[in-house]
Design a protein around this motif. Structure first.
Motif, mmCIF file in Angstrom:
data_model
loop_
_atom_site.group_PDB
_atom_site.id
_atom_site.type_symbol
_atom_site.label_atom_id
_atom_site.label_comp_id
_atom_site.label_asym_id
_atom_site.label_seq_id
_atom_site.Cartn_x
_atom_site.Cartn_y
_atom_site.Cartn_z
ATOM 1 N N UNK A 16 0.820 -1.214 0.000
ATOM 2 C CA UNK A 16 0.000 0.000 0.000
ATOM 3 C C UNK A 16 0.848 1.256 0.000
ATOM 4 N N UNK A 17 1.968 1.212 0.726
ATOM 5 C CA UNK A 17 2.903 2.340 0.806
ATOM 6 C C UNK A 17 4.301 1.774 0.624
ATOM 7 N N UNK A 18 5.077 2.381 -0.285
ATOM 8 C CA UNK A 18 6.341 1.780 -0.705
ATOM 9 C C UNK A 18 7.485 2.788 -0.597
ATOM 10 N N UNK A 35 -4.131 9.472 -7.020
ATOM 11 C CA UNK A 35 -5.360 8.773 -7.411
ATOM 12 C C UNK A 35 -5.913 7.950 -6.255
ATOM 13 N N UNK A 36 -7.170 7.515 -6.383
ATOM 14 C CA UNK A 36 -7.750 6.620 -5.391
ATOM 15 C C UNK A 36 -6.881 5.370 -5.258
ATOM 16 N N UNK A 37 -6.647 4.966 -4.015
ATOM 17 C CA UNK A 37 -5.850 3.775 -3.773
ATOM 18 C C UNK A 37 -4.357 3.973 -3.903
ATOM 19 N N UNK A 38 -3.916 5.238 -3.976
ATOM 20 C CA UNK A 38 -2.494 5.505 -4.176
ATOM 21 C C UNK A 38 -1.677 5.347 -2.904
ATOM 22 N N UNK A 39 -2.344 5.376 -1.726
ATOM 23 C CA UNK A 39 -1.626 5.239 -0.465
ATOM 24 C C UNK A 39 -1.709 6.451 0.446
ATOM 25 N N UNK A 203 0.563 4.615 -6.766
ATOM 26 C CA UNK A 203 0.932 3.224 -6.512
ATOM 27 C C UNK A 203 1.824 3.082 -5.283
ATOM 28 N N UNK A 204 1.535 3.898 -4.268
ATOM 29 C CA UNK A 204 2.254 3.784 -3.012
ATOM 30 C C UNK A 204 3.610 4.450 -2.966
ATOM 31 N N UNK A 205 4.032 5.085 -4.070
ATOM 32 C CA UNK A 205 5.352 5.710 -4.113
ATOM 33 C C UNK A 205 5.222 7.203 -4.417
ATOM 34 N N UNK A 206 6.125 7.995 -3.858
ATOM 35 C CA UNK A 206 6.149 9.422 -4.148
ATOM 36 C C UNK A 206 6.666 9.629 -5.563
ATOM 37 N N UNK A 207 5.885 10.332 -6.381
ATOM 38 C CA UNK A 207 6.318 10.601 -7.754
ATOM 39 C C UNK A 207 6.798 12.038 -7.919
#
Length: 302
Positions: A16-18, A35-39, A203-207
């Motif tokens: 969930x969080x990376x 986005x939804x579900x990004x963490x 996707x759980x990562x800082x972009x």
């Protein structure tokens, strides 16, 4: 100050969080978006001590939330405005919180006035509150202990335009007086107005993260040509995200050199080609999270 270092959270095989790291500084509003579900919510729950991390750390002024004495006097948290006892009145809810924190009853009336809940409204059962009233009550609870840090997940949900403006002014004033604000919202326009710093997660990562003005400066490319229809088809075929500009041409989520190369390869004469002005938070958000969106992003008119 909020400090998150190499934070990860796994649920079985799902990450969930990376490896998330960021800092929220005093005197600034930090917008947290993805986005939804990004963490986002998982990260905020870990910071607030509600969910244990798998690895890494999240601290408030150098201390984990669970180790802060009387934490609600240091950190105000609103993660779900609906998670309030429906059978109590708004005022009863705040009185119980004040008793838990060891605060005088007079503080309850102060925060009710601050968030704009009238005596009549605060006497109603929470089950009879609108979503906007629940948000105001949640903010009142977060502010009750006069904390130096606020962690707010979607605090403007259910508020009308006047309520959104009120929330914006309240948080801006709070930060201007030295408070630290971590604010998650799907209303990108509001974050663009109020945030000083931005954290974008996918996707759980800082972009992306940093000062808002730096992140938004020169997003993408502004281009006009002698044949915008042909250029639009070529850019879309090359996989670039673009949107129509009001005075013709496109805003393209790519570097000017990349756009120029596509135009040259397709023999489209250019009238204008330059780094984009501040094309807005929405454009930046879509560009950075293009690979994590549930909905396909419009690649332009073909």
């Amino acid at each position: 100050m909020i400090t998150v270092e190499h934070l990860s959270k796994r649920y079985g095989d799902f990450v969930a969080v990376d490896d998330v790291s960021f800092v929220c500084k005093p005197g600034r509003v930090t917008g947290f978006l993805g986005p939804n579900g990004a963490g986002k919510s998982t990260t905020m729950r870990i910071i607030a001590g509600l969910t244990p991390p798998t690895s890494g750390s999240a601290t408030i002024s150098g201390v984990p939330y669970r180790d802060i004495p009387n934490p609600a006097t240091q950190v105000g948290v609103l993660l779900d405005a609906s998670a309030q006892h429906a059978g109590r009145s708004g005022k009863e809810t705040l009185r119980l919180s004040a008793m838990t924190m060891g605060l005088p009853a007079s503080r309850v009336d102060e925060v009710l006035t601050m968030v704009g809940l009238t005596p009549s409204e605060s006497s109603r059962r929470v089950r009879n509150y609108s979503l906007g009233m629940r948000q105001r009550l949640g903010i009142a609870n977060a502010l009750l202990g006069n904390p130096q840090i606020l962690i707010l997940d979607e605090p403007v949900n259910g508020l009308d335009p006047a309520g959104i403006h009120w929330m914006r002014m309240l948080l801006r004033d709070y930060a201007n007086r030295g408070g630290t604000v971590l604010l998650s919202s799907h209303l990108l326009h509001e974050l663009e107005i109020i945030a000083d710093d931005l954290i974008v997660i996918g996707n759980g990562r800082i972009v992306a993260h940093g000062p808002k003005d730096e992140l938004l400066a020169g997003v993408g490319t502004r281009v006009r040509s002698g044949d915008d229809a042909k250029l639009g088809r070529a850019l879309a075929a090359a996989g670039f995200t673009l949107r129509d500009a009001e005075d013709g041409g496109f805003h393209v989520e790519a570097e000017p050199e990349q756009v120029g190369r596509v135009a040259l390869d397709n023999q489209v004469p250019l009238i204008e080609l330059r780094a984009g002005d501040n094309t807005g938070l929405e454009a930046m958000f879509l560009q950075l999270t293009a690979q994590t969106q549930r909905e396909p992003i419009n690649q332009g008119a073909i």
